[in-house]
Design a protein around this motif. Sequence first.
Motif, short mmCIF file in Angstrom:
data_model
loop_
_atom_site.label_atom_id
_atom_site.label_comp_id
_atom_site.label_asym_id
_atom_site.label_seq_id
_atom_site.Cartn_x
_atom_site.Cartn_y
_atom_site.Cartn_z
N TRP A 213 -4.13 -9.73 6.12
CA TRP A 213 -4.25 -8.33 6.52
C TRP A 213 -3.20 -7.91 7.53
CZ3 TRP A 213 -6.92 -6.69 2.75
CH2 TRP A 213 -7.95 -7.44 2.23
N SER A 214 -3.05 -6.60 7.67
CA SER A 214 -1.95 -6.03 8.42
C SER A 214 -2.28 -5.66 9.86
CB SER A 214 -1.45 -4.78 7.67
OG SER A 214 -0.26 -4.31 8.18
N VAL B 196 11.39 -5.52 8.90
CA VAL B 196 11.44 -6.34 7.68
C VAL B 196 10.45 -5.86 6.63
CG1 VAL B 196 12.33 -8.36 8.89
CG2 VAL B 196 9.86 -8.15 8.50
N GLY B 197 9.58 -4.91 7.00
CA GLY B 197 8.74 -4.24 6.01
C GLY B 197 7.35 -4.81 5.80
N VAL B 198 6.85 -5.65 6.72
CA VAL B 198 5.55 -6.27 6.49
C VAL B 198 4.43 -5.67 7.34
CG1 VAL B 198 6.54 -8.43 5.64
CG2 VAL B 198 6.03 -8.18 8.08
N HIS B 199 4.76 -4.73 8.24
CA HIS B 199 3.75 -4.09 9.07
C HIS B 199 4.06 -2.61 9.26
CE1 HIS B 199 1.09 -7.23 10.53
NE2 HIS B 199 2.14 -8.02 10.72
N TYR B 200 2.99 -1.84 9.43
CA TYR B 200 3.11 -0.45 9.86
C TYR B 200 3.47 -0.44 11.35
CZ TYR B 200 0.29 1.03 5.77
OH TYR B 200 -0.19 1.27 4.53
N ALA C 44 0.79 -1.23 0.00
CA ALA C 44 0.00 0.00 0.00
C ALA C 44 0.82 1.29 0.00
CB ALA C 44 -0.94 0.01 1.21
N VAL C 45 2.07 1.24 0.45
CA VAL C 45 2.88 2.45 0.57
C VAL C 45 3.79 2.58 -0.65
CG1 VAL C 45 4.66 3.62 1.94
CG2 VAL C 45 2.81 2.40 3.09
N ALA C 46 3.68 3.70 -1.33
CA ALA C 46 4.53 3.95 -2.49
C ALA C 46 5.99 4.01 -2.05
CB ALA C 46 4.14 5.26 -3.15
N GLY C 47 6.84 3.31 -2.75
CA GLY C 47 8.27 3.31 -2.43
C GLY C 47 8.66 2.29 -1.39
#
Length: 193
Positions: A103-104, A145-149, A87-90
């Motif tokens: 889901w997150s 690791v980039g899988v959760h806010y 969902a987050v650009a970049g």
Amino acid sequence: MINFSAELYLLISRFAQSTPEWVHSFADFGTDAGLLLFFALFGWHAWRTRGTPEHRLALVAPLAVIGAYLVSEVTKSLIREDRPCRAVAGAAPIAECPAVGDWSFPSNHATIAASCAIVLTVLWPRLAPAVIPLAMLMAFSRVFVGVHYPHDVAAGFVVGSTVGLLLALLAVRLVGPPAPVAPAPRELVASRR
């Protein structure tokens, strides 16, 4: 709040990208390894308390972790927040982004880690200085690791801590508190005077 969390997510995940490959592997593997360590501690506590009144509590207390997980999973299915790695650009996660529909919010890993730490603390208070920081590190690793806010892991930690504590205290009440600890010899002498 979502915008702030997304910006913080990008800041943390970009920092993660700048770390060596072994750090990536450790962070990705570390969360699951930490959960295995917590489960081993539950088993060790059950083994070390066998034959004591505390043993029944040691056997039912892990159900509090399952309860916290179920609350997290139901919340996820109701809120249905997409993962930041999609969902987050970049976004450039160092771990594989989970499948669509996984889901997150909230983070199940953070929920389970926090509930394990809290329940183990109820069972075995001396572990608190080790298990609570470990659970926090495991929760943070999900953002790293980039899988959760960040708000996913914060909410997961709150859910795990709260539900885990409430269910552990309920288990203490239903199964019965551990037998009182015998006073130390010095306390026995002082009480006889």
